[in-house]
Design a protein around this motif. Structure first.
Motif, PDB file in Angstrom:
ATOM      1  N   GLU A 164      -4.271   9.034   2.829  1.00  0.00           N
ATOM      2  CA  GLU A 164      -3.006   8.323   2.981  1.00  0.00           C
ATOM      3  C   GLU A 164      -2.560   8.179   4.436  1.00  0.00           C
ATOM      4  O   GLU A 164      -1.394   7.871   4.703  1.00  0.00           O
ATOM      5  CB  GLU A 164      -1.914   9.020   2.170  1.00  0.00           C
ATOM      6  CG  GLU A 164      -2.168   8.969   0.665  1.00  0.00           C
ATOM      7  CD  GLU A 164      -1.027   9.574  -0.139  1.00  0.00           C
ATOM      8  OE1 GLU A 164       0.057   9.792   0.456  1.00  0.00           O
ATOM      9  OE2 GLU A 164      -1.213   9.812  -1.338  1.00  0.00           O
ATOM     10  N   VAL A 165      -3.470   8.382   5.359  1.00  0.00           N
ATOM     11  CA  VAL A 165      -3.120   8.168   6.769  1.00  0.00           C
ATOM     12  C   VAL A 165      -4.159   7.264   7.415  1.00  0.00           C
ATOM     13  O   VAL A 165      -5.320   7.235   7.000  1.00  0.00           O
ATOM     14  CB  VAL A 165      -3.023   9.510   7.540  1.00  0.00           C
ATOM     15  CG1 VAL A 165      -1.875  10.350   7.024  1.00  0.00           C
ATOM     16  CG2 VAL A 165      -4.326  10.275   7.466  1.00  0.00           C
ATOM     17  N   LYS A 166      -3.732   6.545   8.437  1.00  0.00           N
ATOM     18  CA  LYS A 166      -4.615   5.569   9.075  1.00  0.00           C
ATOM     19  C   LYS A 166      -5.569   6.211  10.073  1.00  0.00           C
ATOM     20  O   LYS A 166      -6.758   5.889  10.108  1.00  0.00           O
ATOM     21  CB  LYS A 166      -3.777   4.502   9.777  1.00  0.00           C
ATOM     22  CG  LYS A 166      -4.600   3.462  10.517  1.00  0.00           C
ATOM     23  CD  LYS A 166      -3.693   2.447  11.204  1.00  0.00           C
ATOM     24  CE  LYS A 166      -4.511   1.424  11.978  1.00  0.00           C
ATOM     25  NZ  LYS A 166      -3.640   0.444  12.676  1.00  0.00           N
TER      26      LYS A 166
ATOM     27  N   ILE B 240      -3.035  13.879   3.398  1.00  0.00           N
ATOM     28  CA  ILE B 240      -2.242  13.435   4.559  1.00  0.00           C
ATOM     29  C   ILE B 240      -2.782  13.970   5.895  1.00  0.00           C
ATOM     30  O   ILE B 240      -2.208  13.693   6.947  1.00  0.00           O
ATOM     31  CB  ILE B 240      -0.771  13.854   4.419  1.00  0.00           C
ATOM     32  CG1 ILE B 240      -0.634  15.393   4.403  1.00  0.00           C
ATOM     33  CG2 ILE B 240      -0.150  13.246   3.182  1.00  0.00           C
ATOM     34  CD1 ILE B 240       0.798  15.874   4.470  1.00  0.00           C
TER      35      ILE B 240
END
Length: 410
Positions: free
Chosen positions: A388-390, A405
């Motif tokens: 869920e993080v770029k 995350i």
């Protein structure tokens, strides 16, 4: 004592770098002597070869029977790194302060208290490590020879030439899946403490461990593959009862290695895309590795400044290149492997469970990556990705992470 024997060292205190000291109970580290010392070392003296007859044998480990001082000797013109463990005896450091002890378990399941020292021995130096507490009457020791024999039976040691990493900023551009399972719901998720990161001043300064990452985790925690690949090595010959902080456990562990079959396309220095090869497109052969050259002992010749640069700006290196990549998971639980050599694995697939085999102050996963499967290959840095993080991330000691995350923000 000659005038030159009065040589004085600086006494700046060494501080741990990228390492949680509480994760290594009973282990005492000093890697920066003589420029920095520690809160346990009794002292250092220069060794001058011309002050000894050529036929005099200088022991590498010595005991002063009058003070019970344990001394390590380096008669070479280069630095040595040493891991030395004292089992079943109390150890006194600087100013007579008793040093914290930990525990260890031998291959036959024998448990004992243990105090382990991981130190750099500068060239041509006597390193006075600690004083041992020995009850001569209780042990029935009558003379110096019996004392020396008794103490030597309590010691385990490993000494090597210091060999730091020649390319500490080398990072592979392929981003890997976090080694622990993702969780679908926040209420179920677990975070894992990174206890030692890149260049960590416990055991990650040696060229074969430099870019390794340690995560605290319970025994039996599922471990997942970081990328698509082929299993090239499974080591399952260390029983879990062989664990703890004794130097005798440095070459006893269970592990799994995967040759990554994904490729990274780089255009103008930027990662363009990631492709996964099928097993048929890549050779499934690969030299089986023994990690004896990678374990435990710290190489110690890399400065804190270099280590800090590798953590803070790994992408700034021009050394980072695509190409072969081998990833390895160490301290695996005995008989927990879900795959075998030659099997094709996919990202996120459970491959084994974590354990505490080998040199383990506490249960943890030791992850490392290499550009070849050679047993003496230096490590290469890698970044991990979360669902869920770029941005990809490089774990640092003292911070918590998971597969959803990445870093937990506090």
């Amino acid at each position: 004592m000659s005038q030159r024997r009065k040589h004085k060292y600086r006494n700046d205190m060494e501080k741990p770098f990228n390492f949680c000291r509480e994760a290594a109970k009973g282990c005492h580290v000093c890697l920066m002597a003589p420029n920095r010392t520690s809160d346990f070392l009794i002292g250092l003296e220069k060794f001058y070869a011309d002050e000894y007859d050529s036929d005099v044998e200088i022991p590498s480990v010595a005991l002063d029977p009058d003070t019970n001082t344990l001394t390590l000797t380096n008669t070479h013109d280069y630095a040595l790194s040493a891991t030395i463990s004292v089992k079943g005896l109390r150890c006194l450091g600087k100013d007579g302060i008793e040093l914290e002890a930990g525990n260890t378990v031998s291959k036959d399941g024998c448990k004992s208290t243990c105090t382990t020292f991981i130190v750099k021995i500068p060239a041509n130096t006597f390193l006075h490590v600690c004083r041992l507490v020995v009850d001569l009457e209780r042990e029935g020791i009558k003379d110096r020879d019996e004392l020396l024999e008794f103490v030597m039976q309590k010691l385990d040691s490993d000494v090597q030439r210091c060999e730091g990493h020649s390319r500490p900023n080398d990072f592979h551009p392929l981003h890997l899946t976090f080694p622990f399972q993702n969780t679908k719901h926040e209420k179920d998720e677990c975070f894992y403490l990174c206890t030692q990161g890149i260049g960590g001043s416990f055991t990650h300064t040696f060229y074969g461990n430099y870019h390794a990452i340690d995560f605290r985790c319970e025994v039996g925690t599922p471990i997942v593959a970081g990328a698509n690949g082929i299993v090239t090595d499974v080591r399952n010959n260390a029983q879990d009862q062989s664990t703890g902080i004794s130097a005798s456990n440095l070459y006893s562990w269970n592990s799994i290695q995967i040759r990554v079959t994904e490729e990274v396309n780089i255009k103008d220095g930027e990662v363009e895309e990631i492709n996964a090869d099928s097993a048929e497109q890549r050779s499934s052969s690969g030299a089986s590795t023994t990690a004896s050259a990678r374990t435990g002992i710290a190489g110690l010749s890399i400065s804190e400044a270099t280590a800090a640069a590798a953590v803070s700006s790994p992408s700034s290196s021009k050394v980072g290149q695509a190409g072969p990549l081998y990833i390895e998971y160490v301290h695996v639980q005995e008989n927990s492997f879900k795959v075998q050599v030659g099997d094709v694995v996919e990202r996120g697939q459970i491959i084994c469970r974590s354990g505490e085999s080998g040199f383990c102050p506490e249960p943890h996963l030791h992850f490392s990556a290499f550009r070849t499967s050679d047993s003496k290959a230096p490590t290469v840095g890698v970044k991990f990705i979360a669902s869920e993080v770029k941005d990809a991330f490089v774990p640092e000691a003292g911070k918590m992470y998971n597969a959803r995350i990445g870093e937990r923000k506090i």
